[in-house]
Design a protein around this motif. Structure first.
Motif, short mmCIF file in Angstrom:
data_model
loop_
_atom_site.label_atom_id
_atom_site.label_comp_id
_atom_site.label_asym_id
_atom_site.label_seq_id
_atom_site.Cartn_x
_atom_site.Cartn_y
_atom_site.Cartn_z
N VAL A 1 -38.24 -45.26 -14.72
CA VAL A 1 -36.82 -44.99 -14.48
C VAL A 1 -36.25 -44.12 -15.60
N ASP A 2 -35.13 -43.50 -15.30
CA ASP A 2 -34.32 -42.83 -16.32
C ASP A 2 -32.93 -43.45 -16.25
N GLU B 1 -38.75 -43.82 -18.80
CA GLU B 1 -39.32 -44.96 -19.51
C GLU B 1 -39.89 -45.96 -18.52
N VAL B 2 -40.76 -46.83 -19.04
CA VAL B 2 -41.22 -47.99 -18.27
C VAL B 2 -40.11 -49.03 -18.33
N ASN B 3 -39.67 -49.49 -17.19
CA ASN B 3 -38.56 -50.42 -17.12
C ASN B 3 -39.04 -51.83 -17.45
N ALA C 1 -44.01 -35.34 -17.61
CA ALA C 1 -43.20 -36.55 -17.82
C ALA C 1 -44.04 -37.80 -17.55
N LEU C 2 -44.85 -37.76 -16.50
CA LEU C 2 -45.71 -38.90 -16.18
C LEU C 2 -46.73 -39.11 -17.29
N GLU C 3 -47.31 -38.05 -17.79
CA GLU C 3 -48.28 -38.17 -18.87
C GLU C 3 -47.66 -38.78 -20.12
#
Length: 222
Positions: free
Chosen positions: A167-168, A174-176, A216-218
């Protein structure tokens, strides 16, 4: 509200969530996505679907896909309008709520109220799924922060779609971990998602945030 076609047959739009409150960490405008493979139109976590996509849905085999059951948003309205089946993880049972959030049995009651109209009252066609499943239109299901908060791989469009796991909330991707109480949660979540990095990802699509890219995923899974 504007609709953005990210590539041929892949759309993104934002709409204000009717249940948003100022105490929420997420933006009141949430993202939804649509995927057209020429036969199916898949509406992912749909809210306020644009008219042009509703018209296209009438020409396709429409399906609603929920990344998590609490993202039902306009699913019921679309079932009524289009007769679309709903592909979804199952809501939390009372035992799930007690284990996840430490609530009492009295507060947990009969479990989560998500999708009662679909799963308990039979208003629509439910097609439950779990991580590891492959949906019939080329969508693979990956585990997210919970077994029923999933991350989807849309092979035909090289897109990853995340519900509430990636999420942002205004601080970047970030990981929520908002609802996780265990110290090992982040590594567990990241470990389950790292296989995505071996795929030819072009789009990372968040429902709290918006479209991003492989970089962004990396970063978030590093």
């Amino acid at each position: 509200m504007s609709t953005q076609e990210l590539q041929d047959g892949l759309w993104h739009w934002r709409a204000p969530h009717p249940d948003w409150r100022p105490s929420e960490p997420w933006d009141p405008n949430v993202s939804s996505y649509a995927v057209d493979d020429g036969k199916h139109l898949i509406l992912v976590d749909p809210l306020a679907v644009p008219d042009a996509l509703l018209a296209l849905a009438a020409e396709r085999e429409a399906a609603v896909v929920l990344t998590c059951p609490w993202h039902e948003r306009d699913a019921r309205r679309l079932v009524e309008a289009l007769g679309a089946p709903v592909y979804t993880p199952l809501p939390d049972t009372a035992e799930d709520l007690m284990r996840k959030f430490g609530v009492t049995a009295e507060r947990a009651g009969d479990g989560s109220p998500d999708l009662i109209w679909l799963l308990r009252e039979g208003q629509g066609e439910a097609r439950p799924f779990v991580p590891g499943d492959r949906l019939p239109f080329g969508v693979d299901v990956y585990p997210g922060q919970w077994p029923n908060d999933t991350v989807l791989w849309i092979e035909g469009h090289r897109a990853v779609i995340s519900g509430d796991t990636l999420v942002d909330f205004g601080r970047g991707l970030e990981v929520n971990l908002r609802w996780r109480r265990d110290a090992e949660a982040r590594e567990e979540i990241v470990s389950g998602l790292r296989p995505l990095l071996a795929l030819p990802v072009e789009h990372l699509l968040t429902t709290h945030g918006g479209p991003m890219d492989l970089a962004a995923l990396e970063r978030v899974l590093s």
